[in-house]
Enzyme design. Structure first.
Site, PDB file in Angstrom:
ATOM      1  N   HIS A  22       0.832  -1.201   0.000  1.00  6.61           N
ATOM      2  CA  HIS A  22       0.000   0.000   0.000  1.00  6.61           C
ATOM      3  C   HIS A  22       0.871   1.257   0.000  1.00  6.61           C
ATOM      4  CE1 HIS A  22      -3.646   2.360   1.048  1.00  6.61           C
ATOM      5  NE2 HIS A  22      -2.777   3.124   1.702  1.00  6.61           N
ATOM      6  N   GLU A  23       1.822   1.303   0.903  1.00  9.12           N
ATOM      7  CA  GLU A  23       2.676   2.485   0.998  1.00  9.12           C
ATOM      8  C   GLU A  23       3.613   2.610  -0.200  1.00  9.12           C
ATOM      9  OE1 GLU A  23       2.043   4.709   3.073  1.00  9.12           O
ATOM     10  OE2 GLU A  23       0.643   3.538   4.295  1.00  9.12           O
TER      11      GLU A  23
END
Length: 453
Positions: A22-23
């Site tokens: 996600h990051e």
């Protein structure tokens, strides 16, 4: 204790994988948009390990493995040197900011597809939607033991998991559904399952049981594990005996013994109990007696039989397996089904049709992670894919402090031609934090309630 440690460990592994992707989505698009990334951290708190690349980004693994973040150069976060203003996130166009924020959920969706592809290539083992018993609504619809559900409404059914999800949604909507089955004799038939007959306040977590369906792999074999001292079967039946019939009625699972013995007790008198003992067919005359259940003290007609302490699950009878190329469209189709099911359940909860008991928290997720890991890599890949998609969907909800909240701000900025005032943004943050705290509180409450009950 081993289950507790396993749940914690696999939860950390799952979070590490999902949050990192996600990051990374935020990080990768931010770099492509010319935003200076100050830190990419997996975990929170004090860094246990870190290094800087040639662009000045610090990559770190922190002590608390419950998430992660990407810190970008932004005037809202502090003073920015004049020479680096063009690299600040807040100085980028609204479309670039939208791209950076949306990249996190998008990365989770991409990861979901990739994980499902790997699962299909490896082969996902599961159980078919074959019935091991029917009562109530299911029996009234004409469904029979041995029927395999192949379609419900317009959705093809591959496994019992598919069938359970579709039937639960239809029950929440109060809809009667056509169920196409392949009978034990190999013929095809369609039955109308009257789910509208369920009571208004039915338990939405037990739709299958309330409908009167029992999946074949749920049926505990009719093997005698223990015989209670002094009971009617004491000295007659032995551990290891497989009960095949009671009073001439065939027995397919341990639950059938209780049903037939109860009928026999109400009728009165003895009857023949047939067993298979190491390949030898035997029959014994036994008469049920009123007994008390050890857990709640209730009276029941019984012979004093109990199943083995650890009933072995039957072998899987359904495998979803594709070659590397065929697995690509299959992964996209499965992602589409999971997305539709998730969004449909969220919509039903928002309208009040679905119970808020369906919201699960970290305790339940950790338990499912542990169970999935024990079942094998195919199940754990499915769990990771479902969690990755859930993370994407949750982050896209229009709640300030989540990615979806920021996207809402930017869409408003596009419409009005200027950013929201700081006062409105701060107010939105407070509302978002309150909503998020309420959602987390509900999830923890449901988790604890499940543990207690």
């Amino acid at each position: 204790m081993s289950d507790l440690l396993g749940s914690v460990w696999w939860m950390i592994v799952a979070l590490g994988i999902l949050v990192t992707f996600h990051e990374f989505g935020h990080y990768w698009v931010a770099r492509r948009c010319g935003v200076k990334v100050l830190r990419f951290s997996v975990g929170f708190g004090k860094p246990l390990w870190s290094r800087r690349d040639r662009h000045g980004t610090e990559f770190a693994i922190a002590a608390i493995p419950l998430g992660g973040y990407v810190k970008m150069l932004d005037e809202a976060e502090g003073e920015v040197p004049a020479a680096q203003l063009d690299q600040a996130f807040n100085r980028k166009s609204v479309w670039q900011r939208i791209a950076v924020v949306a990249a996190g959920p998008a990365a989770n969706i991409v990861l979901c597809v990739a994980l499902l592809w790997a699962m299909f290539v490896l082969g996902k083992q599961d159980y078919s939607a074959t019935l091991g018993g029917v009562t109530g609504i299911a029996e009234a619809a004409g469904l029979q033991r041995g029927d395999r559900i192949v379609r419900i409404g317009d959705r093809a059914i591959d496994t019992w998991t598919d069938a359970s999800i579709v039937l639960t949604k239809a029950a929440i909507d109060g809809k009667d559904v056509p169920v196409e089955v392949e009978t034990a004799s190999g013929t095809t038939a369609t039955r109308q399952l009257a789910l509208s007959r369920l009571p208004v306040d039915f338990d939405q977590e037990n739709v299958i049981g309330l409908t009167g369906l029992t999946w074949r792999h749920w049926v505990v074999p009719a093997t005698v594990g223990k015989v209670s001292p002094g009971a009617p079967a004491d000295g007659v039946l032995q551990p290891g005996d497989v009960v095949t019939a009671v009073d001439g009625q065939p027995v397919h699972g341990f639950g059938d013994i209780a049903t037939q013995v109860d009928l026999l007790g109400k009728r009165g008198g003895p009857a023949m109990v047939e067993v298979d003992r190491a390949g030898e067919r035997l029959a014994f005359e036994l008469e049920p007696r009123r007994m008390k259940r050890p857990d709640n003290g209730q009276d029941y007609w019984g012979l004093g039989l109990a199943p083995p302490d650890a009933a072995q699950m039957p072998g899987y009878d359904a495998t979803l397996h594709f070659g590397p190329l065929a697995a690509i469209p299959a992964a996209f189709r499965e992602t589409g089904k999971l997305t539709a099911d998730s969004l449909g359940m969220i919509r039903r909860m928002l309208t009040g049709d679905a119970s808020l008991k369906n919201v699960s928290g970290p305790i339940t997720i950790a338990q499912v992670a542990n169970v999935s890991a024990k079942r094998g890599p195919d199940w754990f890949l499915w769990f990771l894919a479902a969690m990755s998609l859930s993370l994407a969907i949750i982050n896209l909800l229009p709640i300030p402090v989540l990615d979806g909240g920021h996207l809402l701000y930017y869409l408003i900025e596009l419409v009005k031609g200027s950013p929201l005032s700081e006062r409105h943004m701060v107010a939105g943050q407070y509302v978002g934090l309150a909503a998020l705290a309420g959602l987390m509180g509900l999830a923890f409450y449901n988790d604890i309630l499940r543990l207690v009950t």
